[in-house]
Design an enzyme around this catalytic site. Structure first.
Site, mmCIF file in Angstrom:
data_model
loop_
_atom_site.group_PDB
_atom_site.id
_atom_site.type_symbol
_atom_site.label_atom_id
_atom_site.label_comp_id
_atom_site.label_asym_id
_atom_site.label_seq_id
_atom_site.Cartn_x
_atom_site.Cartn_y
_atom_site.Cartn_z
ATOM 1 N N ASP A 46 -7.223 104.245 122.884
ATOM 2 C CA ASP A 46 -7.328 104.678 121.499
ATOM 3 C C ASP A 46 -8.665 105.379 121.280
ATOM 4 O OD1 ASP A 46 -6.245 104.327 118.575
ATOM 5 O OD2 ASP A 46 -8.379 103.839 118.509
ATOM 6 N N TYR A 51 -15.479 109.737 116.664
ATOM 7 C CA TYR A 51 -16.352 108.960 117.530
ATOM 8 C C TYR A 51 -17.326 109.877 118.280
ATOM 9 C CZ TYR A 51 -12.694 105.434 116.747
ATOM 10 O OH TYR A 51 -11.777 104.566 116.180
ATOM 11 N N LYS A 77 -6.735 110.300 116.398
ATOM 12 C CA LYS A 77 -6.684 110.248 114.942
ATOM 13 C C LYS A 77 -6.907 111.624 114.333
ATOM 14 C CE LYS A 77 -8.406 105.536 115.276
ATOM 15 N NZ LYS A 77 -8.830 105.573 116.680
ATOM 16 N N GLY A 234 -11.207 96.202 116.704
ATOM 17 C CA GLY A 234 -12.356 95.330 116.452
ATOM 18 C C GLY A 234 -12.021 93.858 116.420
ATOM 19 N N SER A 238 -16.774 93.612 115.232
ATOM 20 C CA SER A 238 -17.915 94.493 115.546
ATOM 21 C C SER A 238 -18.897 93.874 116.539
ATOM 22 C CB SER A 238 -18.679 94.908 114.284
ATOM 23 O OG SER A 238 -17.868 95.673 113.433
ATOM 24 N N LEU A 241 -18.443 88.138 117.310
ATOM 25 C CA LEU A 241 -17.652 87.079 117.952
ATOM 26 C C LEU A 241 -17.711 87.159 119.478
ATOM 27 C CD1 LEU A 241 -14.460 86.983 115.689
ATOM 28 C CD2 LEU A 241 -16.132 85.136 115.999
ATOM 29 N N ALA A 242 -18.470 88.113 119.985
ATOM 30 C CA ALA A 242 -18.580 88.268 121.443
ATOM 31 C C ALA A 242 -20.038 88.246 121.880
ATOM 32 C CB ALA A 242 -17.919 89.570 121.881
#
Length: 336
Positions: A46, A51, A77, A234, A238, A241-242
């Protein structure tokens, strides 16, 4: 074609970080990360012109243009047309002002009309070095970029991009289309339309272990009823959580840091990786087809694959639920 039929595997690769999001990524690092994704068997990619003003598409194209076209599924996109001249002054990106400050300097036309949609697709095909796209998302027609004016942007997309993509799908030029946004309201509005319906949507940051209650109220039940699939963008919120420090593409506020701390406490009690819990939670809803975490280091790809397959005991999910860290309405992974 439904997204479930179209997308291979539950784990894709999101290329936003490869547009030099937050930092300038050396070319060799970007190449090695993409090579690792391919070697790990990831076949769903994706990307977007947004970007890095085309940088992520160029980097991804370097890998994919060397592979058999039928060997992978590719999504990009529309909503930004990359121009040849440099951007005059600071970019107007709403809440995301400095997100890609290390990307290419090219100016971007922010437009969701029929003509801009055609131009956007043409530019993406050139940068990616491929002859066709599989999925096209209508990008960022929500409040985080347009504030109170977002409904005007939505209407421009409804009468422009939506109709072009519906026609291209009907003609077999693309296989599916939908919205790629960070808010639920534009998707809810789209699912209420009588016009040709989208095949799915990419929802970034809104259906995660950390933040998931809003989509459960109306969006996901309606999507399930209509047979519309969700790609989760995500899934690590962002990065917070990692092991990272960002939430919503900015430094995580104290209340988010505290909620992550509580999740980590529960995970530690059950010897569960927070990354595994986050990824598997985001995929547990019946509407979820795949997740597309991003990465800028080859080692992160192996971590994502391991996270997808780690066995998580049902007691962990029960503990999270009892701690009020998971909505009572959220489906949990099988066996929980």
């Amino acid at each position: 074609m439904s997204l479930k039929e179209l997308i291979p595997g539950r784990l894709g690769f999101g290329t936003a970080p490869l547009g030099n999001m937050f930092r300038a990524i050396p070319e060799e690092e970007a190449r090695a990360t993409l090579a690792a994704a391919w070697e790990q068997g990831i076949r769903f990619y994706d990307t977007a012109p947004f970007y890095g003003a085309g940088l992520a598409e160029l980097r991804l194209g370097e890998l994919l243009s060397q592979q058999p076209r039928d060997a992978f599924v590719l999504a990009t996109k529309v909503g930004r047309v990359i121009l040849d001249e440099p951007e005059p002054g600071a970019r107007a990106l709403g809440e995301k002002g400095g997100l890609f400050q290390h990307g290419r300097p090219n100016a971007m036309l922010h437009e969701w009309t029929a003509d801009a949609t055609e131009r956007s697709i043409e530019g993406s095909l050139q940068r990616l070095g491929v002859d066709r796209l599989d999925i096209v998302w209508v990008h960022d027609i929500a409040q985080d970029f347009h504030g109170d004016l977002w409904l005007g942007t939505f209407e421009e997309a409804r009468t422009g991009a939506f109709r072009v993509l519906s026609r291209l799908r009907d003609e077999g030029v693309i296989k599916a289309w939908g919205l790629g946004v960070n808010r639920v309201e534009p998707i809810e509005l789209t699912l209420d339309l009588d016009e040709p319906q989208p095949d799915g949507f990419l929802l970034a940051g809104r259906y995660t272990l950390l933040d998931h209650e809003r989509p459960l109220e109306r969006l996901l039940p309606k999507a399930q009823e209509q047979g519309v699939g969700m790609v989760v963008g995500g899934p690590y919120s962002s990065g917070v959580l990692a092991g990272g420090t960002h939430f919503e593409y900015q430094d995580a506020p104290p209340e988010v840091v505290e909620r992550v701390r509580r999740i980590k406490e529960v995970a530690a009690r059950h010897a569960v990786s927070v990354k595994a819990a986050a990824l598997q939670f985001s995929l547990a809803h019946p509407v979820a087809v795949a997740a597309v975490p991003g990465a800028t280091k080859p080692s992160r790809i192996a971590e994502d694959v391991a996270a997808l397959h780690q066995e998580i005991p049902a007691d962990f999910w029960a503990d999270l639920r009892a701690s009020g860290l998971v909505s009572p309405a959220a489906p949990l992974p099988a066996g929980a």
